[in-house]
Scaffold this active site. Structure first.
Site, PDB file in Angstrom:
ATOM      1  N   HIS A 121     -58.072  86.978 -14.783  1.00 46.94           N
ATOM      2  CA  HIS A 121     -57.277  88.170 -14.408  1.00 46.94           C
ATOM      3  C   HIS A 121     -56.220  87.737 -13.398  1.00 46.94           C
ATOM      4  O   HIS A 121     -56.528  87.502 -12.233  1.00 46.94           O
ATOM      5  CB  HIS A 121     -58.174  89.256 -13.791  1.00 46.94           C
ATOM      6  CG  HIS A 121     -57.436  90.531 -13.476  1.00 46.94           C
ATOM      7  ND1 HIS A 121     -57.942  91.773 -13.805  1.00 46.94           N
ATOM      8  CD2 HIS A 121     -56.243  90.773 -12.863  1.00 46.94           C
ATOM      9  CE1 HIS A 121     -57.089  92.715 -13.405  1.00 46.94           C
ATOM     10  NE2 HIS A 121     -56.048  92.125 -12.808  1.00 46.94           N
ATOM     11  N   HIS A 130     -51.920  88.132 -12.065  1.00 51.48           N
ATOM     12  CA  HIS A 130     -50.540  88.649 -12.109  1.00 51.48           C
ATOM     13  C   HIS A 130     -49.611  87.545 -11.624  1.00 51.48           C
ATOM     14  O   HIS A 130     -49.803  87.028 -10.520  1.00 51.48           O
ATOM     15  CB  HIS A 130     -50.373  89.852 -11.183  1.00 51.48           C
ATOM     16  CG  HIS A 130     -51.309  90.975 -11.504  1.00 51.48           C
ATOM     17  ND1 HIS A 130     -50.967  92.014 -12.339  1.00 51.48           N
ATOM     18  CD2 HIS A 130     -52.595  91.215 -11.121  1.00 51.48           C
ATOM     19  CE1 HIS A 130     -51.995  92.845 -12.452  1.00 51.48           C
ATOM     20  NE2 HIS A 130     -52.996  92.378 -11.722  1.00 51.48           N
ATOM     21  N   LYS A 157     -54.731  95.421 -22.405  1.00 49.35           N
ATOM     22  CA  LYS A 157     -55.116  95.936 -21.080  1.00 49.35           C
ATOM     23  C   LYS A 157     -54.899  97.445 -21.041  1.00 49.35           C
ATOM     24  O   LYS A 157     -53.802  97.931 -21.344  1.00 49.35           O
ATOM     25  CB  LYS A 157     -54.272  95.256 -19.992  1.00 49.35           C
ATOM     26  CG  LYS A 157     -54.527  95.762 -18.570  1.00 49.35           C
ATOM     27  CD  LYS A 157     -55.861  95.304 -18.020  1.00 49.35           C
ATOM     28  CE  LYS A 157     -56.206  95.931 -16.676  1.00 49.35           C
ATOM     29  NZ  LYS A 157     -55.627  95.237 -15.538  1.00 49.35           N
ATOM     30  N   HIS A 188     -58.754  98.653 -16.468  1.00 52.73           N
ATOM     31  CA  HIS A 188     -58.674  99.018 -15.046  1.00 52.73           C
ATOM     32  C   HIS A 188     -59.494 100.298 -14.931  1.00 52.73           C
ATOM     33  O   HIS A 188     -59.049 101.370 -15.318  1.00 52.73           O
ATOM     34  CB  HIS A 188     -57.219  99.245 -14.607  1.00 52.73           C
ATOM     35  CG  HIS A 188     -57.110  99.541 -13.140  1.00 52.73           C
ATOM     36  ND1 HIS A 188     -56.546  98.665 -12.237  1.00 52.73           N
ATOM     37  CD2 HIS A 188     -57.547 100.599 -12.411  1.00 52.73           C
ATOM     38  CE1 HIS A 188     -56.626  99.176 -11.007  1.00 52.73           C
ATOM     39  NE2 HIS A 188     -57.222 100.361 -11.094  1.00 52.73           N
ATOM     40  N   HIS A 221     -61.969  93.608 -12.235  1.00 48.48           N
ATOM     41  CA  HIS A 221     -62.136  93.703 -10.776  1.00 48.48           C
ATOM     42  C   HIS A 221     -63.136  94.770 -10.340  1.00 48.48           C
ATOM     43  O   HIS A 221     -62.785  95.769  -9.731  1.00 48.48           O
ATOM     44  CB  HIS A 221     -60.791  93.889 -10.060  1.00 48.48           C
ATOM     45  CG  HIS A 221     -59.816  94.824 -10.742  1.00 48.48           C
ATOM     46  ND1 HIS A 221     -60.151  96.070 -11.182  1.00 48.48           N
ATOM     47  CD2 HIS A 221     -58.505  94.663 -11.047  1.00 48.48           C
ATOM     48  CE1 HIS A 221     -59.092  96.642 -11.730  1.00 48.48           C
ATOM     49  NE2 HIS A 221     -58.086  95.799 -11.656  1.00 48.48           N
ATOM     50  N   ASP A 244     -57.340  88.481  -9.832  1.00 51.12           N
ATOM     51  CA  ASP A 244     -56.437  89.617  -9.609  1.00 51.12           C
ATOM     52  C   ASP A 244     -55.397  89.265  -8.539  1.00 51.12           C
ATOM     53  O   ASP A 244     -54.915  90.140  -7.824  1.00 51.12           O
ATOM     54  CB  ASP A 244     -57.217  90.876  -9.221  1.00 51.12           C
ATOM     55  CG  ASP A 244     -56.360  92.138  -9.297  1.00 51.12           C
ATOM     56  OD1 ASP A 244     -55.320  92.104  -9.988  1.00 51.12           O
ATOM     57  OD2 ASP A 244     -56.725  93.136  -8.660  1.00 51.12           O
TER      58      ASP A 244
HETATM   59  C1  NCD Z   1     -52.197  94.820  -9.124  1.00 49.17           C
HETATM   60  C2  NCD Z   1     -50.697  94.501  -9.109  1.00 49.17           C
HETATM   61  O1  NCD Z   1     -50.102  94.445  -8.034  1.00 49.17           O
HETATM   62  O2  NCD Z   1     -50.131  94.301 -10.196  1.00 49.17           O
HETATM   63  N1  NCD Z   1     -52.555  95.370  -7.844  1.00 49.17           N
HETATM   64  C3  NCD Z   1     -53.811  95.452  -7.326  1.00 49.17           C
HETATM   65  O3  NCD Z   1     -53.964  96.045  -6.266  1.00 49.17           O
HETATM   66  N2  NCD Z   1     -54.847  94.887  -7.903  1.00 49.17           N
HETATM   67  C4  NCD Z   1     -52.503  95.731 -10.254  1.00 49.17           C
HETATM   68  C5  NCD Z   1     -53.984  95.867 -10.551  1.00 49.17           C
HETATM   69  O4  NCD Z   1     -54.626  94.951 -11.062  1.00 49.17           O
HETATM   70  O5  NCD Z   1     -54.531  96.939 -10.258  1.00 49.17           O
HETATM   71 ZN    ZN Z   2     -54.834  93.189 -11.593  1.00 51.00          ZN
END
Ligand code: NCD
Ligand code: ZN
Length: 343
Positions: free
Chosen positions: A13, A15, A99, A136, A174, A247
């Site tokens: 996971h 970003h 997702k 999510h 998460h 995450d």
């Molecule tokens: C994530 C993001 O910033 O893209 N933020 C977070 O707080 N985890 C998005 C997500 O996974 O919820």
């Molecule tokens: Zn995330």
């Protein structure tokens, strides 16, 4: 023990954004991990195969030249995702999951799904082609207390999805609560979960007691200590349903230190060190390899990695920030000491 050698792990996971942020952060992940599930919540979202393949190329071009890191792409489910797109995704070797963001649940989730039942035909198509659904798991009802949103989602939506699609592989992303941990444990082996380093290391006091710490604000929000204990137990249990998903979610420092700060913690710079910290506190370093390097690959039906990586017991201080052009990103645990170092 002052050295820890593991089969090279994967991050299930992640970003990485695009443009300048992508080019600045991707080397951190590529150094530690062999593969990562890339979250599709860009602006606009990555919702069709064609876009995901272009995004994949952008990620590959941003990698250090010698890197063999492989981005595993996902598609963002919207109210207009078609069964045909599901079929196409299954035919692409690069698309590994869809997702589901309930609309409004988190960063860049506006294009997410308002009514989960309305996408049941698409979930049925996913079940048929056996492509995983990543969730999510929070309700978005403003009347629902933010600390209860995951628990309520498990009761009101997740249990129905699992009941209606018994053969759909699902990753509850998460996890933050005991209720979600218990749900995953009691479900079939089609249901698994990722756990982040911040939810293993901190409870909600860390955000709010003695001052407000925006760099610990993420969604789902950190919970009470007994929930953290339940996550620690799950992650260190050796149960293959639970695996690593950082995450890591980079936001510029100014977007977090703000009267309305963004949700997301940046952990990719030392992902394994952070997990090692949490596992060591539980005397469970021997359980890290399964969690970090085996169970996710098995669930996604991908080969396990064969190379190894090493962490050394060597205290070091996390930088206050990482430079992104003229701006910065503030990492999780900025300015604090970590006890393990990736070498
Ligand atoms: C994530 C993001 O910033 O893209 N933020 C977070 O707080 N985890 C998005 C997500 O996974 O919820
Ligand atoms: Zn995330």
């Amino acid at each position: 023990m002052d050295k820890l050698t593991l089969i090279r792990p994967d991050d299930w996971h992640l970003h990485v954004r695009n443009g300048e942020i992508l080019r600045s952060v991707i080397a951190h992940t590529a150094k530690q991990f062999s593969r990562a599930i890339i979250m599709p919540n860009l602006k606009p979202p990555i919702s069709i195969v064609k876009q995901a393949l272009i995004y994949r190329q952008e990620i590959i071009q941003a990698l250090p030249v010698e890197s063999t890191f492989s981005p595993l792409m996902t598609l963002y489910l919207t109210g207009s995702t078609t069964k045909d797109e599901v079929k196409k995704s299954a035919e692409s070797e690069h698309i590994h999951a869809f997702k589901l963001y309930p609309a409004g649940a988190t960063t860049n989730s506006d294009s997410g799904v308002n009514n989960i039942k309305s996408i049941y035909p698409v979930l049925e198509a996913m079940e048929q082609v056996d492509i995983p659904l990543l969730i999510h798991g929070e309700v978005t009802d403003n009347n629902c207390d933010i600390f209860d949103r995951e628990k309520v989602f498990v009761e009101s939506s997740l249990s129905n999805i699992v009941k209606n699609f018994p053969n759909l592989r699902i990753v509850v992303e998460h996890l933050t609560t005991k209720e979600a941990v218990d749900f995953v444990i009691s479900s079939s082996n089609k249901v698994a979960a990722t756990i982040t380093p911040q939810h293993l290391l901190f409870n909600r006091n860390a955000i709010l007691a003695g001052g407000i710490r925006p760099h610990l604000y993420c969604l789902p929000i950190l919970k009470r200590e007994y929930h953290r204990q339940s996550l620690i137990k799950a992650a260190t249990s050796g149960n293959p349903k639970f695996f690593l998903g950082t995450d890591s979610a980079p936001h510029l420092t100014g977007a977090k230190e703000n009267s309305c700060g963004c949700a997301g913690c940046y952990s990719a710079y030392a992902a394994l060190e952070l997990y090692a910290e949490a596992f060591e506190q539980e005397n469970a370093l021997d359980k890290l390899e399964g969690f970090a390097s085996f169970f996710g690959a098995d669930f996604y039906q991908l080969p396990r990695n064969t190379q190894t990586i090493t962490l050394k017991k060597q205290p070091w201080t996390v930088p206050d920030s990482y430079q992104i052009g003229n701006e910065t990103i503030t990492p999780l645990k900025a300015g604090e000491d970590l006890h393990w170092k990736f070498i």
